[in-house]
Design an enzyme around this catalytic site. Structure first.
Site, short mmCIF file in Angstrom:
data_model
loop_
_atom_site.label_atom_id
_atom_site.label_comp_id
_atom_site.label_asym_id
_atom_site.label_seq_id
_atom_site.Cartn_x
_atom_site.Cartn_y
_atom_site.Cartn_z
N HIS A 248 0.81 -1.23 0.00
CA HIS A 248 0.00 0.00 0.00
C HIS A 248 0.84 1.28 0.00
CE1 HIS A 248 -3.25 -2.75 1.10
NE2 HIS A 248 -2.55 -3.13 2.16
N ASP A 249 1.71 1.40 0.99
CA ASP A 249 2.39 2.68 1.23
C ASP A 249 3.35 3.04 0.11
OD1 ASP A 249 0.97 2.53 3.56
OD2 ASP A 249 2.68 1.98 4.81
#
Length: 316
Positions: A248-249
């Site tokens: 995600h990040d």
């Protein structure tokens, strides 16, 4: 000209990949990393962040610890969406890297951010990829610091389904009041990278083989951490794909370098703070006759090929 970036993290496995990409890519100036409680408690997120920076030869980047708890809910969050130490635990407590040789700075993340944003002579891009506790505290202490922000890129929220409850994504759920505060703070440019997008940019086991084959500390570390994520997602049936997982990040950092990695649209977003079954939900008004001015560019789609290409080139 490089882009000045400050990352706010709750370092587990995907934060670590984001840190490495931001710290190693020549087009970004990672001025500092601030930490917050989230995937693991604050002491562990800070320790993990230092481990990552040491491992890739960037101990010069300062690390400032932030909030150890949500802004309003002491003792919250409750049970996570996976049991710590189980096959579905994609983070663990300590990352499998040598203990750090450097220490975090004594100045807290709140103090550092307030001072930096009040005095900077160049715009800062702020990238919070954990619960928004520290960022909300900074904006509450001095709302004018938002004028120093070129852009805020948040990993958080979901529209179709959450990952910790059917309604909520973890970062917003872990501190819903903080998320509501930041979304309503009148930030001049806010990009929200949701689960809807990150789950479209999956990294595969074959990609991990390529990363490991680079033979660099960052390549090997990314391969090991993403492989752990793939194992955990496979155990929990968390994605509709075999042998792949979202990171995600890292998508937020990829967006700074190659904006085409995500597809966004302007949306008015609020965060639910009172619903017993929907706390932490990002409420997005997608109706044709939507009310309220858009307060975010929201990503609903992302490209895995762009993300993987960036990881391979930066970590080589």
């Amino acid at each position: 000209m490089t882009r000045k970036v400050i990352l706010d993290v709750d370092t587990g496995t995907d934060d670590a990949v984001a840190i490495m990409l931001a710290a190693l890519h020549p087009d970004l100036d990672l001025a500092a990393v601030t930490t917050v409680s989230g995937n693991v408690p604050l002491a562990a997120t800070t320790d993990n962040t230092l481990r990552v920076l040491d491992a890739i030869g960037r101990p010069d980047i300062p690390v400032h610890p932030g909030l150890a708890h949500p802004v309003a809910r002491r003792g919250f969050p409750g049970p996570r969406h996976f049991e710590a130490g189980s096959a579905r635990d994609m983070h663990g407590t300590s990352l499998p890297l040598p203990a750090p040789r450097t220490a975090a700075r004594a100045e807290s993340a709140v103090e550092f951010l307030l001072h930096t944003l009040r005095t900077t002579t160049e715009p800062v891009t702020l990238v919070p990829v954990g619960p928004l506790s520290t960022i909300a505290t900074v904006l509450a202490a001095d709302p004018s610091v938002r004028d120093a922000l070129a852009e805020v890129v948040i990993m958080g929220g979901a529209h179709h389904y959450g990952n910790v409850t059917p309604s909520a994504e973890f970062n917003f759920w872990a501190d819903p009041e903080a998320a509501a505060m930041v979304l309503s703070a009148g930030l001049p440019r806010l990009t929200l990278v949701t689960l809807d997008a990150t789950h479209r940019a999956l990294v595969t086991r074959d990609d991990c083989v390529k990363l490991s084959g680079l033979g660099t500390p960052a390549g090997r570390t990314a391969a090991d951490l993403i492989t752990r994520r793939i194992d955990a997602y496979s155990a929990g049936r968390g994605v509709a794909a075999d042998d792949a997982a979202p990171v995600h990040d890292a998508v937020c950092i990829a967006y700074l370098l190659r904006p085409e990695v995500i597809t966004t649209r302007p949306v008015h977003v609020e965060v639910e703070t009172t619903g017993s079954r929907t706390v932490g939900r990002a409420v997005m008004d997608l109706r044709p006759n939507a009310t309220g001015e858009p307060n975010a560019q929201v990503a609903f789609d992302a490209r895995a090929d762009v993300l993987v290409d960036l990881l391979l080139s930066a970590f080589a």
